[in-house]
Structures are given as C-alpha cells and as structure tokens.
Design a protein around this motif. Structure first.
Motif, mmCIF file in Angstrom:
data_model
loop_
_atom_site.group_PDB
_atom_site.id
_atom_site.type_symbol
_atom_site.label_atom_id
_atom_site.label_comp_id
_atom_site.label_asym_id
_atom_site.label_seq_id
_atom_site.Cartn_x
_atom_site.Cartn_y
_atom_site.Cartn_z
ATOM 1 N N TYR A 37 21.256 40.935 -89.047
ATOM 2 C CA TYR A 37 21.138 42.176 -89.800
ATOM 3 C C TYR A 37 22.231 42.218 -90.862
ATOM 4 O O TYR A 37 23.418 42.002 -90.562
ATOM 5 C CB TYR A 37 21.236 43.378 -88.861
ATOM 6 C CG TYR A 37 20.139 43.405 -87.805
ATOM 7 C CD1 TYR A 37 18.941 44.061 -88.045
ATOM 8 C CD2 TYR A 37 20.320 42.758 -86.579
ATOM 9 C CE1 TYR A 37 17.933 44.083 -87.091
ATOM 10 C CE2 TYR A 37 19.324 42.772 -85.614
ATOM 11 C CZ TYR A 37 18.125 43.437 -85.882
ATOM 12 O OH TYR A 37 17.137 43.429 -84.934
ATOM 13 N N ILE A 38 21.833 42.525 -92.101
ATOM 14 C CA ILE A 38 22.757 42.485 -93.235
ATOM 15 C C ILE A 38 22.658 43.803 -94.000
ATOM 16 O O ILE A 38 21.548 44.318 -94.230
ATOM 17 C CB ILE A 38 22.441 41.308 -94.176
ATOM 18 C CG1 ILE A 38 22.406 40.003 -93.396
ATOM 19 C CG2 ILE A 38 23.439 41.240 -95.322
ATOM 20 C CD1 ILE A 38 21.885 38.816 -94.205
ATOM 21 N N LEU A 88 28.753 34.693 -93.455
ATOM 22 C CA LEU A 88 28.175 35.767 -92.650
ATOM 23 C C LEU A 88 27.797 35.232 -91.282
ATOM 24 O O LEU A 88 27.769 34.013 -91.034
ATOM 25 C CB LEU A 88 26.941 36.371 -93.342
ATOM 26 C CG LEU A 88 27.145 36.953 -94.750
ATOM 27 C CD1 LEU A 88 25.827 37.471 -95.289
ATOM 28 C CD2 LEU A 88 28.208 38.046 -94.738
ATOM 29 N N ALA A 124 27.373 41.706 -91.925
ATOM 30 C CA ALA A 124 26.237 41.161 -91.175
ATOM 31 C C ALA A 124 26.564 41.158 -89.698
ATOM 32 O O ALA A 124 27.746 41.104 -89.280
ATOM 33 C CB ALA A 124 25.911 39.735 -91.650
#
Length: 237
Positions: free
Chosen positions: A224-225, A178, A235
């Motif tokens: 941010y995921i 990610l 993400a």
C-alpha cells in the motif's frame, strides 16, 4: 163592386197559406235529407275519435322500460375500481433503498474508524470518524484512494477494503526505497502537485501516482502506497 172586393182577400189568404205550408215542408225535408246523414256520419266519426285517443295514453307505458337502463350503468363503476388499485404498489420502491445503507467499519491504527459504503458503479466512499466527528473522506473513482491524516496513512482500495499504518514517510522530490522492494522516484510538477513513478527491480515503471491538490494512493502487489500533494510518500505491506 162589393163582391169583387170580398173575393180578393180570400185569394190572398190562400196564397199566404200556401207559402206557409211550403215553408213548413222545406225544413222537414232538410231535416230528413242527405245533410242529416252527413251530420250523423260526422257525429259517428266524432264519437269514434275518442276511442282512438285511448292508445295514445299507452305511450307513457313505453317510458317504463327506460327504467331498466340504470342497472346496466351500475356495474360500470365496479370495473373501474380495480384499475386504480394496481397503481398502489409504488411503495415497493422503498425497500430497494435499504440495501444501500449497510456500511462496513474498519478500525484504524490511531483509534479512529473508517466507515465504508458503496456509492455505485463499483466505487466506495470511506469516512474517517473519531469520537463522532468526521475527520476526512476518501472515495474511489475507478482507482485506489489514499490519505495522510497527521502521519497516519490510509488506503481505500477499489474493492472497498481499508488499510492504515503510521510513519515511514519520505519527503520528495527524490528517489526512495519502499516496502516490498519497490523504488519511488518523486518529482515536483507544481504547487501542491507531485508525481511518483513506482519502479521495479529492473527500474521499469510499473505504476505512476499523481497527487494534484489532494493525496492519492495505490496498491502494488500487496504493498500500500500513499503520495501526498506536499510530496511525502510512504508504503506498507
């Protein structure tokens, strides 16, 4: 014989006259006797009693002061009126509802808008609005919230801010790299139920996302995921 006959009548007349004189004397004596004084005193008292009735007429004058009582009753209602007036400030409660209405708007990458509003207990709700229609709703419940809206990912954080991006999703289960150097290990728990462990550089678990029947989101050190209930994870920084 004739003389005796003439004398008897004279004796009868003298007796009769004596009786008449006695009868006349007795009424005079009764009229001048003590009974007449008693009647005089009785008449005197009778004449005095009307004088005593005169004060009885003064009783109505005692009722006159009773008319002074009503003025004391007049001020009583005036004191009761102010007590009801302080209860009227109840409309002051209406202004307290106004600070709740302001909402913050965040433009999203697909052209829609996220309207964020506080809901109490330091939580927020965000409505995804496009062309006047509400497409989806997010709500923080003491944790970040996330959503996959047709490959547009949106995260509503606990501070009420919104972040959105397009694409970059991986389909789980599996292990994926990610943004920000994080690694996500996605596993399937059940139908529409996936779990993702967010691993650091030392493969230690820093956070866990659990998408059970609905999407979820998180913010990890500015990254941010979003994890969906279908196992997709994305993400963005």
């Amino acid at each position: 014989m004739s003389r005796k006959a003439t004398r008897r009548p004279t004796t009868v007349r003298t007796l009769a006259g004596a009786i008449l004189t006695v009868a006349l004397i007795v009424p005079v004596a009764t009229a001048c006797g003590p009974d007449s004084d008693a009647s005089a005193t009785a008449s005197g008292t009778a004449s005095a009693t009307p004088v005593a009735t005169v004060p009885t007429t003064a009783v109505p004058s005692a009722t006159v002061p009773t008319t002074t009582a009503p003025p004391t009753a007049v001020p009583v209602p005036t004191t009761a009126v102010p007590t009801t007036r302080p209860t009227t400030p109840t409309p002051s409660t209406t202004p307290t509802a106004k600070p709740k209405s302001p909402a913050r708007s965040y433009p999203l990458v697909d052209g829609s808008t996220a309207e964020v509003q506080p809901v109490g207990n330091q939580n927020y709700t965000a409505r995804i609005v496009s062309r006047g229609s509400v497409l989806a709703t997010l709500e923080t419940k003491d944790a970040d919230a996330g959503l996959d809206a047709n490959d547009m990912f949106v995260v509503l954080s606990v501070d009420g801010t919104v972040h959105s991006w397009m694409g970059g999703a991986h389909q789980g289960p599996g292990t994926f790299k990610l943004a920000g150097g994080w690694t996500a290990k996605v596993t399937k728990v059940g139908e529409l139920h996936y779990r993702a462990q967010i691993l650091g550089l030392d493969n230690a678990v820093n956070d866990t996302l659990d998408a059970d029947q609905h999407d979820t989101g998180a913010v990890a050190n500015g990254v941010y995921i979003v994890l969906t209930a279908g196992g997709r994870i994305s993400a963005h920084m």
